[in-house]
Design an enzyme around this catalytic site. Structure first.
Site, short mmCIF file in Angstrom:
data_model
loop_
_atom_site.label_atom_id
_atom_site.label_comp_id
_atom_site.label_asym_id
_atom_site.label_seq_id
_atom_site.Cartn_x
_atom_site.Cartn_y
_atom_site.Cartn_z
N ASP A 48 0.87 -1.17 0.00
CA ASP A 48 0.00 0.00 0.00
C ASP A 48 0.92 1.23 0.00
O ASP A 48 2.14 1.11 -0.18
CB ASP A 48 -0.99 -0.02 1.18
CG ASP A 48 -0.33 0.22 2.54
OD1 ASP A 48 0.93 0.27 2.60
OD2 ASP A 48 -1.06 0.37 3.54
N CYS A 74 3.12 -3.21 4.03
CA CYS A 74 2.33 -2.02 4.39
C CYS A 74 3.08 -1.33 5.53
O CYS A 74 4.26 -1.62 5.74
CB CYS A 74 0.88 -2.37 4.73
SG CYS A 74 0.64 -3.49 6.12
N THR A 90 2.77 -1.49 8.89
CA THR A 90 3.14 -2.45 9.93
C THR A 90 3.37 -3.85 9.40
O THR A 90 3.94 -4.69 10.10
CB THR A 90 2.01 -2.56 10.97
OG1 THR A 90 0.82 -2.97 10.28
CG2 THR A 90 1.76 -1.22 11.66
N HIS A 115 9.29 -24.58 8.56
CA HIS A 115 8.27 -25.30 9.32
C HIS A 115 6.84 -25.03 8.85
O HIS A 115 6.00 -25.91 8.96
CB HIS A 115 8.39 -24.94 10.81
CG HIS A 115 9.61 -25.52 11.46
ND1 HIS A 115 9.85 -25.41 12.81
CD2 HIS A 115 10.66 -26.21 10.93
CE1 HIS A 115 11.01 -26.02 13.11
NE2 HIS A 115 11.52 -26.49 11.98
N HIS A 126 6.15 -31.54 9.75
CA HIS A 126 5.58 -30.22 9.49
C HIS A 126 4.48 -30.29 8.42
O HIS A 126 3.55 -29.49 8.44
CB HIS A 126 6.67 -29.24 9.08
CG HIS A 126 7.74 -29.11 10.13
ND1 HIS A 126 7.48 -28.60 11.38
CD2 HIS A 126 9.04 -29.50 10.14
CE1 HIS A 126 8.59 -28.65 12.11
NE2 HIS A 126 9.55 -29.20 11.38
C1 RB5 Z 1 -1.79 2.83 6.45
O1 RB5 Z 1 -1.76 4.05 7.12
C2 RB5 Z 1 -1.55 1.69 7.42
O2 RB5 Z 1 -2.66 1.51 8.21
C3 RB5 Z 1 -1.19 0.43 6.67
O3 RB5 Z 1 -0.05 0.64 5.90
C4 RB5 Z 1 -0.89 -0.79 7.49
O4 RB5 Z 1 0.04 -0.51 8.50
C5 RB5 Z 1 -2.03 -1.54 8.00
O5 RB5 Z 1 -1.89 -2.61 8.62
#
Ligand code: RB5
Length: 150
Positions: free
Chosen positions: A8, A65, A67, A98, A133
């Site tokens: 994203d 993304c 996180t 695994h 596994h």
């Molecule tokens: C976008 O601001 C953020 O929410 C997205 O990149 C991600 O971290 C969501 O899990």
């Protein structure tokens, strides 16, 4: 080895860095977007890349993304996808060995570009160990089937 890569807006910069890394290593990839830092929705790009994995058009996918969490949640909703969020190389190694993970997720706001390259390298280089596994992977698939019939 052929992979899909997607992000994203939060992961766009790291996606571009990792594309360059893949080019330098001679690994072919399909870029499933996004194409800029303009705000967008991570499930759209997770679905595009994971669809290529499901269809067998690519061997694995990398999703980024902010996180890595939203991408990972989205990817794991799809049949046959085993997505792992990794922030260090130990997890990248063992999720291949695994869990036979076929999708790597990373957080661009969590993991710096140098470490992200090492995580990606480990993920791509490590084979699935099979054996006991495989039984566990089969049980994951059983859960998937039961959910779809619920
Ligand atoms: C976008 O601001 C953020 O929410 C997205 O990149 C991600 O971290 C969501 O899990």
């Amino acid at each position: 080895m052929n992979i899909a890569i997607a992000s994203d807006h939060g992961g766009y910069g790291l996606k571009e860095t990792l594309k360059q890394h893949l080019e330098e290593k001679g690994i072919s990839f399909t870029d499933c977007g996004t194409d800029s830092e303009a705000s967008c929705d991570y499930p759209d790009f997770a679905e595009k890349a994971c669809r290529l994995v499901q269809e067998g058009a690519v061997d694995r996918a990398v999703l980024i993304c902010g996180t890595g969490i939203g991408m990972c949640i989205s990817a794991n909703k799809m049949n046959g996808i085993r997505a792992a969020l990794c922030g260090e190389t130990f997890s990248a190694h063992f999720t291949r060995a695994h869990n036979d993970a076929n999708v790597l997720c990373m957080g661009a706001r969590v993991t710096g570009p140098g470490l992200a390259e090492m995580i990606l390298d480990e993920f791509l280089a490590t084979p699935f160990e099979g054996g006991r596994h495989q039984r566990r992977i089969d049980k994951i698939a059983d859960i998937e089937r039961r959910e779809h019939h619920a």
